[in-house]
Design a protein around this motif. Sequence first.
Motif, PDB file in Angstrom:
ATOM      1  N   LYS A   1      50.247  51.462  45.996  1.00 27.06           N
ATOM      2  CA  LYS A   1      49.956  51.895  44.623  1.00 27.06           C
ATOM      3  C   LYS A   1      49.157  53.203  44.626  1.00 27.06           C
ATOM      4  O   LYS A   1      49.415  54.095  43.812  1.00 27.06           O
ATOM      5  CB  LYS A   1      49.200  50.809  43.863  1.00 27.06           C
ATOM      6  CG  LYS A   1      50.058  49.619  43.501  1.00 27.06           C
ATOM      7  CD  LYS A   1      49.256  48.544  42.826  1.00 27.06           C
ATOM      8  CE  LYS A   1      50.121  47.301  42.644  1.00 27.06           C
ATOM      9  NZ  LYS A   1      49.342  46.133  42.302  1.00 27.06           N
ATOM     10  N   LEU A   2      48.187  53.304  45.534  1.00 29.66           N
ATOM     11  CA  LEU A   2      47.410  54.540  45.630  1.00 29.66           C
ATOM     12  C   LEU A   2      48.298  55.713  46.020  1.00 29.66           C
ATOM     13  O   LEU A   2      48.177  56.808  45.460  1.00 29.66           O
ATOM     14  CB  LEU A   2      46.272  54.382  46.648  1.00 29.66           C
ATOM     15  CG  LEU A   2      45.048  53.607  46.187  1.00 29.66           C
ATOM     16  CD1 LEU A   2      44.103  53.367  47.353  1.00 29.66           C
ATOM     17  CD2 LEU A   2      44.331  54.356  45.076  1.00 29.66           C
ATOM     18  N   LEU A   3      49.200  55.480  46.982  1.00 33.27           N
ATOM     19  CA  LEU A   3      50.098  56.550  47.430  1.00 33.27           C
ATOM     20  C   LEU A   3      51.032  56.986  46.305  1.00 33.27           C
ATOM     21  O   LEU A   3      51.336  58.175  46.180  1.00 33.27           O
ATOM     22  CB  LEU A   3      50.890  56.094  48.656  1.00 33.27           C
ATOM     23  CG  LEU A   3      51.685  57.159  49.389  1.00 33.27           C
ATOM     24  CD1 LEU A   3      50.761  58.278  49.875  1.00 33.27           C
ATOM     25  CD2 LEU A   3      52.420  56.545  50.574  1.00 33.27           C
ATOM     26  N   GLU A   4      51.467  56.035  45.473  1.00 29.79           N
ATOM     27  CA  GLU A   4      52.319  56.373  44.321  1.00 29.79           C
ATOM     28  C   GLU A   4      51.610  57.306  43.350  1.00 29.79           C
ATOM     29  O   GLU A   4      52.227  58.158  42.725  1.00 29.79           O
ATOM     30  CB  GLU A   4      52.748  55.095  43.587  1.00 29.79           C
ATOM     31  CG  GLU A   4      53.791  54.301  44.339  1.00 29.79           C
ATOM     32  CD  GLU A   4      54.055  52.929  43.736  1.00 29.79           C
ATOM     33  OE1 GLU A   4      53.303  52.503  42.808  1.00 29.79           O
ATOM     34  OE2 GLU A   4      54.993  52.267  44.207  1.00 29.79           O
TER      35      GLU A   4
ATOM     36  N   GLY B   1      46.237  46.112  60.299  1.00 30.84           N
ATOM     37  CA  GLY B   1      47.350  46.596  59.493  1.00 30.84           C
ATOM     38  C   GLY B   1      46.907  47.560  58.408  1.00 30.84           C
ATOM     39  O   GLY B   1      47.548  48.583  58.160  1.00 30.84           O
ATOM     40  N   HIS B   2      45.797  47.241  57.772  1.00 34.10           N
ATOM     41  CA  HIS B   2      45.293  48.110  56.705  1.00 34.10           C
ATOM     42  C   HIS B   2      44.866  49.475  57.254  1.00 34.10           C
ATOM     43  O   HIS B   2      45.191  50.513  56.665  1.00 34.10           O
ATOM     44  CB  HIS B   2      44.109  47.446  55.988  1.00 34.10           C
ATOM     45  CG  HIS B   2      43.505  48.317  54.948  1.00 34.10           C
ATOM     46  ND1 HIS B   2      44.145  48.633  53.771  1.00 34.10           N
ATOM     47  CD2 HIS B   2      42.319  48.974  54.916  1.00 34.10           C
ATOM     48  CE1 HIS B   2      43.377  49.448  53.058  1.00 34.10           C
ATOM     49  NE2 HIS B   2      42.261  49.657  53.733  1.00 34.10           N
ATOM     50  N   LEU B   3      44.158  49.485  58.385  1.00 41.02           N
ATOM     51  CA  LEU B   3      43.725  50.770  58.956  1.00 41.02           C
ATOM     52  C   LEU B   3      44.910  51.588  59.453  1.00 41.02           C
ATOM     53  O   LEU B   3      44.930  52.812  59.296  1.00 41.02           O
ATOM     54  CB  LEU B   3      42.708  50.543  60.069  1.00 41.02           C
ATOM     55  CG  LEU B   3      41.350  50.003  59.599  1.00 41.02           C
ATOM     56  CD1 LEU B   3      40.427  49.741  60.776  1.00 41.02           C
ATOM     57  CD2 LEU B   3      40.696  50.956  58.610  1.00 41.02           C
TER      58      LEU B   3
ATOM     59  N   LEU C   1      55.465  51.272  54.624  1.00 45.77           N
ATOM     60  CA  LEU C   1      55.275  50.110  55.490  1.00 45.77           C
ATOM     61  C   LEU C   1      56.305  50.067  56.624  1.00 45.77           C
ATOM     62  O   LEU C   1      56.003  49.576  57.719  1.00 45.77           O
ATOM     63  CB  LEU C   1      55.290  48.820  54.681  1.00 45.77           C
ATOM     64  CG  LEU C   1      54.133  48.690  53.684  1.00 45.77           C
ATOM     65  CD1 LEU C   1      54.209  47.389  52.929  1.00 45.77           C
ATOM     66  CD2 LEU C   1      52.790  48.844  54.373  1.00 45.77           C
ATOM     67  N   ASP C   2      57.502  50.603  56.373  1.00 44.00           N
ATOM     68  CA  ASP C   2      58.496  50.699  57.451  1.00 44.00           C
ATOM     69  C   ASP C   2      57.983  51.623  58.551  1.00 44.00           C
ATOM     70  O   ASP C   2      58.145  51.346  59.742  1.00 44.00           O
ATOM     71  CB  ASP C   2      59.838  51.224  56.920  1.00 44.00           C
ATOM     72  CG  ASP C   2      60.502  50.234  55.973  1.00 44.00           C
ATOM     73  OD1 ASP C   2      60.237  49.017  56.112  1.00 44.00           O
ATOM     74  OD2 ASP C   2      61.269  50.679  55.097  1.00 44.00           O
ATOM     75  N   GLU C   3      57.364  52.706  58.130  1.00 38.34           N
ATOM     76  CA  GLU C   3      56.778  53.661  59.084  1.00 38.34           C
ATOM     77  C   GLU C   3      55.643  53.009  59.872  1.00 38.34           C
ATOM     78  O   GLU C   3      55.537  53.163  61.082  1.00 38.34           O
ATOM     79  CB  GLU C   3      56.259  54.890  58.319  1.00 38.34           C
ATOM     80  CG  GLU C   3      55.716  55.984  59.175  1.00 38.34           C
ATOM     81  CD  GLU C   3      56.775  56.940  59.704  1.00 38.34           C
ATOM     82  OE1 GLU C   3      56.383  57.938  60.319  1.00 38.34           O
ATOM     83  OE2 GLU C   3      57.981  56.682  59.505  1.00 38.34           O
ATOM     84  N   VAL C   4      54.811  52.242  59.182  1.00 36.35           N
ATOM     85  CA  VAL C   4      53.701  51.545  59.847  1.00 36.35           C
ATOM     86  C   VAL C   4      54.254  50.542  60.855  1.00 36.35           C
ATOM     87  O   VAL C   4      53.802  50.487  62.001  1.00 36.35           O
ATOM     88  CB  VAL C   4      52.786  50.841  58.817  1.00 36.35           C
ATOM     89  CG1 VAL C   4      51.761  49.964  59.515  1.00 36.35           C
ATOM     90  CG2 VAL C   4      52.091  51.873  57.937  1.00 36.35           C
TER      91      VAL C   4
ATOM     92  N   GLU D   1      52.998  43.603  53.519  1.00 31.03           N
ATOM     93  CA  GLU D   1      53.193  44.096  52.151  1.00 31.03           C
ATOM     94  C   GLU D   1      52.057  43.638  51.238  1.00 31.03           C
ATOM     95  O   GLU D   1      51.500  44.422  50.488  1.00 31.03           O
ATOM     96  CB  GLU D   1      54.535  43.618  51.562  1.00 31.03           C
ATOM     97  CG  GLU D   1      55.737  44.252  52.198  1.00 31.03           C
ATOM     98  CD  GLU D   1      56.228  43.476  53.425  1.00 31.03           C
ATOM     99  OE1 GLU D   1      55.637  42.417  53.768  1.00 31.03           O
ATOM    100  OE2 GLU D   1      57.176  43.945  54.047  1.00 31.03           O
ATOM    101  N   GLU D   2      51.730  42.350  51.348  1.00 29.20           N
ATOM    102  CA  GLU D   2      50.674  41.789  50.506  1.00 29.20           C
ATOM    103  C   GLU D   2      49.319  42.409  50.827  1.00 29.20           C
ATOM    104  O   GLU D   2      48.559  42.760  49.929  1.00 29.20           O
ATOM    105  CB  GLU D   2      50.607  40.273  50.725  1.00 29.20           C
ATOM    106  CG  GLU D   2      49.600  39.574  49.846  1.00 29.20           C
ATOM    107  CD  GLU D   2      49.533  38.087  50.149  1.00 29.20           C
ATOM    108  OE1 GLU D   2      48.420  37.533  50.032  1.00 29.20           O
ATOM    109  OE2 GLU D   2      50.563  37.493  50.506  1.00 29.20           O
ATOM    110  N   HIS D   3      49.030  42.579  52.113  1.00 26.85           N
ATOM    111  CA  HIS D   3      47.744  43.151  52.532  1.00 26.85           C
ATOM    112  C   HIS D   3      47.605  44.623  52.164  1.00 26.85           C
ATOM    113  O   HIS D   3      46.486  45.134  52.080  1.00 26.85           O
ATOM    114  CB  HIS D   3      47.546  43.002  54.044  1.00 26.85           C
ATOM    115  CG  HIS D   3      47.365  41.594  54.491  1.00 26.85           C
ATOM    116  ND1 HIS D   3      47.694  41.175  55.749  1.00 26.85           N
ATOM    117  CD2 HIS D   3      46.903  40.496  53.848  1.00 26.85           C
ATOM    118  CE1 HIS D   3      47.442  39.877  55.862  1.00 26.85           C
ATOM    119  NE2 HIS D   3      46.959  39.452  54.722  1.00 26.85           N
ATOM    120  N   ASN D   4      48.721  45.309  51.970  1.00 26.55           N
ATOM    121  CA  ASN D   4      48.669  46.753  51.732  1.00 26.55           C
ATOM    122  C   ASN D   4      49.293  47.181  50.420  1.00 26.55           C
ATOM    123  O   ASN D   4      49.654  48.349  50.253  1.00 26.55           O
ATOM    124  CB  ASN D   4      49.332  47.478  52.906  1.00 26.55           C
ATOM    125  CG  ASN D   4      48.511  47.338  54.162  1.00 26.55           C
ATOM    126  OD1 ASN D   4      47.453  47.930  54.274  1.00 26.55           O
ATOM    127  ND2 ASN D   4      48.972  46.514  55.088  1.00 26.55           N
TER     128      ASN D   4
END
Length: 176
Positions: A79-82, A36-38, A54-57, A71-74
């Motif tokens: 936050k980085l994308l924001e 999921g993270h990758l 995450l909807d896109e993922v 959501e929790e894992h990512n």
Amino acid sequence: GFTQRKHAHRIIEDLRKLSEIRWGGDVPEGWRDVFGHLATAAVARYHKTPGTLLDEVRRYTADFLDDPDLEEHNSTSIKLLESGKGYAYSIASMRKLLKVTVHESARLFALSTDTEKEARRARAERARREAKGAVTRDRWLAENNASATQPWLAEGVSRRTWYRRQASHEPARKRA
């Protein structure tokens, strides 16, 4: 040409293929966070809206990745994308995180080694050339390899003379 979107979706295809090879197409618990993270990191390279990331993922990974804690894992990825940033893993890093074996690697595309990618390009180039009518090296050597058949001996001339005559289309003369 190369785009971040194409690259991301090739990575997701490789994640899908890896899940098929290893587990029949369903990523088990213990591997879901890595997969999921990758996938999220790959999609975040082109999808710049944190609220729908995450909807896109999920849209592209739903068939092989059912992670209720996505959501929790990512949360860090969001936050980085924001802040306009994101994870940027190299292929080697992703292969290491996924523990890709040699057997698995041969069946992947984006996550294969540089050597495998070069071999794939060479095979594709050979196929393209053969489709245009080019002769393979092995076939050409079998049909045109004068060094193996040594026709100058049959004509009783030196190798150099035989090649000179071939170049000038001079008819062959036997030595006395």
